[in-house]
Write an enzyme that holds these catalytic residues in place. Structure first.
Site, PDB file in Angstrom:
ATOM      1  N   GLU A 157       0.183  -1.289   0.209  1.00  0.00           N
ATOM      2  CA  GLU A 157      -0.195  -0.173  -0.367  1.00  0.00           C
ATOM      3  C   GLU A 157       0.720   1.510  -0.048  1.00  0.00           C
ATOM      4  O   GLU A 157       0.737   1.959   1.213  1.00  0.00           O
ATOM      5  CB  GLU A 157      -0.865   0.018   1.259  1.00  0.00           C
ATOM      6  CG  GLU A 157      -1.939  -0.925   0.907  1.00  0.00           C
ATOM      7  CD  GLU A 157      -2.552  -0.811   2.016  1.00  0.00           C
ATOM      8  OE1 GLU A 157      -3.440   0.073   3.041  1.00  0.00           O
ATOM      9  OE2 GLU A 157      -3.614  -1.827   2.306  1.00  0.00           O
ATOM     10  N   GLU A 358      -5.438  -8.721   1.591  1.00  0.00           N
ATOM     11  CA  GLU A 358      -5.394  -8.673   2.423  1.00  0.00           C
ATOM     12  C   GLU A 358      -7.637  -7.726   2.108  1.00  0.00           C
ATOM     13  O   GLU A 358      -7.869  -7.596   0.830  1.00  0.00           O
ATOM     14  CB  GLU A 358      -5.454  -7.137   3.235  1.00  0.00           C
ATOM     15  CG  GLU A 358      -3.888  -7.187   3.543  1.00  0.00           C
ATOM     16  CD  GLU A 358      -3.578  -5.683   4.352  1.00  0.00           C
ATOM     17  OE1 GLU A 358      -4.395  -4.482   4.831  1.00  0.00           O
ATOM     18  OE2 GLU A 358      -2.573  -5.859   4.547  1.00  0.00           O
TER      19      GLU A 358
HETATM   20  C1  FCB Z   1      -4.491  -1.638   5.940  1.00  0.00           C
HETATM   21  C2  FCB Z   1      -3.039  -1.956   6.476  1.00  0.00           C
HETATM   22  C3  FCB Z   1      -2.747  -3.096   7.024  1.00  0.00           C
HETATM   23  C4  FCB Z   1      -4.242  -3.145   8.265  1.00  0.00           C
HETATM   24  C5  FCB Z   1      -5.103  -2.944   7.455  1.00  0.00           C
HETATM   25  C6  FCB Z   1      -5.991  -2.301   8.505  1.00  0.00           C
HETATM   26  O1  FCB Z   1      -4.479  -0.436   4.745  1.00  0.00           O
HETATM   27  O2  FCB Z   1      -2.211  -3.294   4.728  1.00  0.00           O
HETATM   28  O3  FCB Z   1      -1.693  -3.015   7.892  1.00  0.00           O
HETATM   29  O4  FCB Z   1      -3.461  -1.415   8.691  1.00  0.00           O
HETATM   30  O5  FCB Z   1      -5.177  -2.019   6.474  1.00  0.00           O
END
Ligand code: FCB
Length: 784
Positions: A157, A358
């Site tokens: 990210e 994620e």
């Molecule tokens: C993402 C991050 C991770 C965590 C989630 C909730 O943006 O990559 O580390 O903080 O959000």
């Protein structure tokens, strides 16, 4: 393939990140990272550095096949360069061996936001040299682990790290310059390209990057994606999409910045940092794109709106909240967006292999004697998996799904209050407990998909069969009839609990012909700390009242219309009693309900003096104890970070603080905060310091405000408690997680909930009742 099952070989797993779980920040030669410097929370977090065998075992138990973790750069290069630190590499060596031994495929991320502080001190990401150091780091780690790690993700990210860290200043390193944010983003991309090259040269099998991709849309498109936006709104959507998504997708996958972005960068510090040849390096082919998806961004055109510092160039764009369900983070839950975004990537980048790296949710968890029943998290993941399944049908090439995350952990600036884990962590003991979502996810993994049909709700018959009694007996028990023997009652209640049976009206009335219902009325939203208390009340009030044979009707009070509906419900005698969690601010619902003649009990002292009995904690007494403690420790210039004055709890805490100062012959020194967030606390603290630079103590009306105040003190170069002592109130979990740990006033959450249920039961039995005020206890820790 049925609609619920996934393609053969689909990979299932979880993701984590080094800083959020490892702890062990100053042993085996690790250097500080920018997050050690920036975070006010205790950074020991889950102590995964020592407990990794247990954590790998947990993954094994859950049958997970893939695991994405990140490596801590400052463990490998404590000073940012030179020779790699062998002890740091040893840790990842052990971890990878443990994973491989357990049959779990490792996915390594090189940069999940924890830059060595030494590199920040030499200019950080806005400086080009950091990109070169990143490639060295990639090569060093690959040399040690490349024989066992096949897939490497360079960055996680980069938008967040560049723009929240350098534009908005709300992530480490806390800079606030649009020019630095764009330069940081470019150097991260360059670092990615250089690392791809270094990894490939070293023989890495697969290389990719992880991007946060947020579909951008207008409020109307959230529920109706096909809806056409006005020209102005469509332009606002396109602008944000360029900043968040295309700024990263296109250089990596097409070797060029979007045309429209260049003038924006030009206006914010220029394009001098983009050198000839950079985009060829950045645009080298990758094997896999990691997609992190949580929520869409919802925007519309609003000419008067100034730019949001996280989105330089966003002037004239309003970021909107939408009336959808949200997680505890406040992030809208829109699973359909996951299919949309996978569809878009498939269309725009045909042939690109994708992986969900994620996806997950923060919800308030309640630990009960028989587990953590995180149904909201389960349905969040389930709905997103259905959306993912639909995208696969439509042709998306997705290799796997990694849930965020294995363990409750340190959620960056939000500290430990956020709960994204499938596994609960008790940060005092480091005990791990599987939540229901973990067990549910294990079933998904085992069947390689979702259950075909949602499980049937248990009925009176199922309970009777499980307990080995008649239906009438079950009904008698759930109605609280005294004619049933204690043994039979226990057997039936065990079956009820095991099956998660919720008695319906028919079961209630089978014997008694009474509804016996109680309305539990929740006002939403409630401020600071309100979430945990609300969750506890729902849990305990429901189980106590259900145990007493009452049926609970949960009602939400959020609009005037809902108030009318609730009053009508009670007037029609559809409830024998009401437990009301009133809003933070004055409102008339309690009075209107009490006029119906039905017994009502309230959580918290009402703003308007009333005859309705309530349960509250001794806010004034707690605040006085906190203030007296500061005075006993010799502090004399005591300020208070207050919170909005229209909240009754804040008024009471202020009154207690004032009374204690008055007894010591001192004057109060107050700074009200606009709300109960950390940011408001930091703001109020800055005002207190500006008024009185010699201030030596501060009492904050809540722990979140206190944490914000600690951050502002740190920014101003004041040490806690040496220069300024800090005491907070009411969020024992957050208070335990700061460095130093916060001295706080502990509010008994479960006791309030239990007292509320008992108060209502006494009223239903026609007994005379008075309000209950529970003691609030000072817990002394390092901060004061
Ligand atoms: C993402 C991050 C991770 C965590 C989630 C909730 O943006 O990559 O580390 O903080 O959000």
């Amino acid at each position: 393939m049925s609609t619920a099952s996934f393609p053969e070989g689909f990979e299932w797993g979880v993701s984590t990140s080094a800083f959020q779980i490892e702890g062990a920040t100053n042993i085996d030669g690790r250097g500080p990272s920018i997050w050690d410097t920036f975070s006010v929370d205790r950074v020991e977090t889950c102590d995964h550095y020592h407990r990794y065998p247990e954590d790998v075992r947990l993954m094994r138990e859950l049958d997970l096949g893939s695991y994405r973790f990140s490596m801590s750069w400052p463990r490998i290069f404590p000073d940012g360069g030179g020779e790699p630190n062998a002890a740091g590499l040893d840790f990842y060596d052990r971890l990878v061996d443990e994973l491989v031994g357990a049959g779990i495929k490792p996915y390594a991320t090189l940069y999940h936001w924890d830059l060595p502080q030494a590199l920040e001190d030499r200019g950080g990401w806005p400086s080009r040299d950091t990109a070169l150091r990143f490639a060295d780091y990639a090569a060093a780690v690959h040399q040690r682990l490349g024989d066992r790690v096949r897939t490497w993700f360079t960055l996680n990210e980069p938008w967040v790290a560049a723009f929240l860290g350098h534009g908005a200043g709300i992530h480490a390193p806390g800079r606030t310059s649009a020019a630095e944010a764009f330069a940081a983003a470019h150097h991260m991309l360059l670092g990615h390209g250089l690392a791809v090259r270094a990894l490939r040269e070293a023989g890495a099998a697969e290389v990719g990057v992880v991007l946060n991709i947020s579909p951008v849309m207008t409020p109307a498109q959230v529920s109706d994606p096909g809806r056409r936006a006005s020209e102005e709104d469509a332009a606002a959507v396109a602008r944000i999409d360029t900043l968040v998504n295309r700024q990263f997708l296109e250089p990596v996958l097409r070797g060029a910045y979007p045309e429209e972005l260049l003038p924006v960068i030009e206006r914010h510090g220029g394009l001098g940092h983009v050198h000839d040849g950079d985009l060829e390096i950045i645009g080298q082919p990758i094997d896999l794109l990691g997609v992190n998806y949580y929520a869409p961004l919802v925007v519309q055109a609003q000419p008067s709106e100034p730019a949001d510092p996280a989105y330089p160039g966003s002037d004239g764009v309003l970021f909107c909240t939408v009336p959808t369900a949200v997680t505890a983070m406040g992030w809208p839950i829109v699973p359909g967006c996951l299919s949309q975004l996978l569809g878009r990537l498939t269309r725009e980048y045909p042939g690109l292999e994708l992986m969900i790296t994620e996806n997950g949710a923060d919800f308030v968890d309640v630990v009960t004697g028989d587990g953590i029943h995180d149904v909201d998290r389960i349905s969040f993941i389930e709905e997103h998996l259905r959306a993912l399944r639909a995208a696969l049908d439509a042709g998306a090439n997705v290799r796997g799904y990694l849930a965020w995350t294995l363990l409750d952990n340190l959620e960056w600036v939000d500290g430990y209050q956020r709960k994204f884990g499938l596994v609960h962590v008790d940060f005092a003991t480091q005990r791990r407990r599987l939540k229901d979502s973990a067990l549910w996810y294990r079933d998904v993994v085992r069947r390689n998909g979702l259950a075909e049909t949602p499980p049937k709700r248990p009925t009176l018959e199922t309970v009777a069969a499980r307990a080995g009694v008649s239906r009438a007996t079950v009904s008698r028990v759930v109605n609280g009839e005294s004619s049933v023997s204690p043994e039979v009652r226990t057997t039936v209640m065990r079956a009820v609990n095991e099956l998660g049976y919720v008695p319906n009206l028919a079961a209630r009335s089978l014997v008694t012909r009474r509804t016996n219902a109680v309305a539990l009325v929740l006002s939403v939203p409630r401020q600071g700390g309100g979430d945990a208390l609300t969750a506890a009340v729902v849990q305990y009030v429901t189980s106590l009242l259900e145990g007493a044979g009452k049926q609970i009707t949960l009602m939400l009070a959020d609009t005037a219309e809902s108030h009318r509906r609730i009053v009508a419900h009670v007037e029609a005698r559809l409830a024998d009693g009401v437990v009301l969690l009133p809003p933070d601010r004055a409102d008339t619902l309690a009075e209107r309900l009490s006029r119906t003649g039905v017994p009502v009990v309230l959580l918290g002292k009402p703003e308007i003096a009333s005859l309705v009995p309530y349960v509250d904690v001794d806010n004034a007494g707690g605040a006085a104890a906190a203030t007296e403690h500061l005075l006993e420790r010799g502090r004399r210039r005591v300020g208070m970070v207050c919170g909005p004055m229209d909240l009754v709890t804040v008024q009471d805490r202020l009154a207690g603080h004032r009374a204690a100062l008055r007894r010591a012959g001192l004057q109060p020194h107050l700074a009200p905060a606009d709300d109960l967030t950390r940011a408001a606390g930091a703001d109020a603290m800055r005002r207190l310091l500006a008024d009185d630079p010699a201030l030596d103590a501060v009492f904050a009306a809540t722990d979140q405000l206190a944490i914000g105040a600690m951050r502002a003190l740190r920014e101003a170069g004041r040490r806690v408690p040496d220069d300024v002592a800090v005491v907070g109130f009411d969020d024992i979990d957050a208070a335990s997680a700061t460095t130093p740990a916060l001295t706080t006033v502990r509010v008994p959450v479960a006791d309030q909930a239990l007292a509320l249920a008992r108060l209502l039961l006494s009223r239903l039995e026609g007994r005379h009742t008075t309000s209950v005020v529970l003691p609030a206890r000072l817990v002394v820790r390092g901060s004061a």
